[in-house]
Design an enzyme around this catalytic site. Structure first.
Site, short mmCIF file in Angstrom:
data_model
loop_
_atom_site.label_atom_id
_atom_site.label_comp_id
_atom_site.label_asym_id
_atom_site.label_seq_id
_atom_site.Cartn_x
_atom_site.Cartn_y
_atom_site.Cartn_z
N ASP A 39 -9.30 4.96 -3.04
CA ASP A 39 -8.17 5.42 -3.87
C ASP A 39 -8.73 6.02 -5.16
O ASP A 39 -9.95 6.18 -5.30
CB ASP A 39 -7.19 4.27 -4.12
N TYR B 138 -6.06 7.10 3.78
CA TYR B 138 -6.36 6.06 2.80
C TYR B 138 -5.59 4.77 3.12
O TYR B 138 -6.16 3.68 3.18
CB TYR B 138 -6.02 6.51 1.36
N GLU C 275 0.82 -1.21 0.00
CA GLU C 275 0.00 0.00 0.00
C GLU C 275 0.86 1.26 0.00
O GLU C 275 0.51 2.25 -0.63
CB GLU C 275 -0.97 0.00 1.20
#
Ligand code: SF4
Length: 358
Positions: free
Chosen positions: A150, A132, A49
């Site tokens: 996203d 996020y 990520e």
């Protein structure tokens, strides 16, 4: 979180339809577990990520495989040499991520016993983990019902709910809409299913709505506006900056510096330069007085907030090396292994080509 009135009539049915599609068509990625199996190693979720922030899946896969082979867990990464990690990150861009990656790994080891905390709220307190990334890790690795948004998910959601507000003003509305459709169970699979839909059928141009598993729930498709969403606020033009880098050569070696952590491309190796940055041009002052020769050509590199035109000046090493900025001689033959960021790789190629011609 702001409440949202779903504009699509059957929003409650989106998750089952999407998850059923995901079970058959999930992308096979090295940091994922197949649908319906136990969640992947949180370390691998976190690493992927962070790498995927502002970067495409295709660009990340090779870096992810090299990093996870060299540093397979938080303990090994926390103990790694900073220079090795920065060099391994070279070419992936947004280098503050690599510095924060190290800070985060060390914080996980020293403050959390080598294990990531499991909630998005706790994750968001770690270096380099914004809202996020915290939501994505919490959902995918720990099953938290978190709204993961996203750029792909933003596009899919703006279309599902026919949100006409331009980005980035639409972000709160989109986040609330994602929250409204995220199921309590399989939230990690749901997040990845939304990402996959955005990366495949619900593409920026020409979404393939007839093949879409949630077509019957999609407000934008129903009213024929899918391709125009999400609306974008026109971008400001990037300012142009200019600078000079200095190529200092001796016996098949070039002088490389390590950039200060606070500078652009901080912590990375590079050529000495004249202090250009996002706000101003370089001052054209070389690091020491010498017979500097301008190298023909220039390098143009586009950063997020500005466009840099970098010229090059070259000279032989001074007899008295005490005037050199702090750095090291690096063999030209192994320059590829120096971990130069793309800007300086381009500059090095220009200098080497020019010297071969002269
Ligand atoms: Fe995207 Fe079309 Fe599916 Fe709507 S129906 S989510 S616009 S691919």
């Amino acid at each position: 979180m702001a409440s949202v009135q779903p504009r699509t009539q059957y929003s409650g049915d989106i998750a089952p339809a999407l998850l059923a599609h995901y079970d058959r068509h999930a992308r096979d990625l090295p940091w994922r577990s197949p649908p319906g199996t136990p969640p992947p190693d949180p370390y691998r979720v976190w690493l992927s990520e962070v790498m995927l922030q502002q970067t495409t899946v295709a660009a990340v896969i090779g870096y992810f495989e090299r990093f996870s082979a060299s540093w397979p867990d938080f303990a090994t990464l926390a103990a790694a040499d900073d220079a090795d990690v920065m060099a391994a990150w070279a070419g992936l861009g947004y280098y503050s991520r690599a510095r924060n990656l190290l800070k985060c790994a060390r914080a996980v080891v020293t403050e959390h016993g080598g294990k990531l905390p499991e909630t998005s709220a706790e994750l968001a307190r770690l270096p380099g983990i914004g809202p996020y990334t915290a939501a994505a890790i919490a959902a995918i690795a720990f099953g938290e019902r978190a709204a993961v948004v996203d750029a792909n998910v933003e596009r899919v959601t703006a279309r599902l709910f026919a949100i006409q507000t331009p980005l980035s003003a639409a972000k709160p509305e989109i986040r609330a809409a994602v929250d409204a459709i995220t199921p309590a169970g399989r939230s990690g699979d749901f997040a990845q299913a939304m990402m996959d839909l955005g990366a495949s059928l619900c593409s920026v141009r020409a979404p393939r709505c007839p093949a879409c598993p949630v077509q019957m729930h999609c407000a934008a498709q129903a009213i024929g506006v899918a391709e125009g969403l999400p609306r974008k606020t026109p971008k400001k033009a990037r300012p142009d900056r200019a600078g000079t880098a200095y190529w200092i050569e001796r016996d098949g070696h070039v002088w490389l510096i390590r950039r200060p952590d606070s500078a652009m491309l901080g912590g990375m190796r590079g050529l000495p330069d004249d202090g250009w940055n996002a706000r101003r041009d370089g001052d054209s002052h070389p690091p020491f007085a010498a017979d500097w020769k301008a190298v023909a050509g220039e390098v143009v590199h586009v950063f997020t907030h500005f466009r840099l035109t970098l010229r090059l000046a070259a000279t032989a090493a001074p007899v008295d090396e005490s005037g050199l900025p702090p750095g090291e001689w690096w063999p030209l033959k192994t320059l590829d292994s120096a971990g130069l960021p793309t800007l300086f790789s381009k500059a090095a190629r220009l200098a080497i080509r020019a010297s071969a011609k002269s």
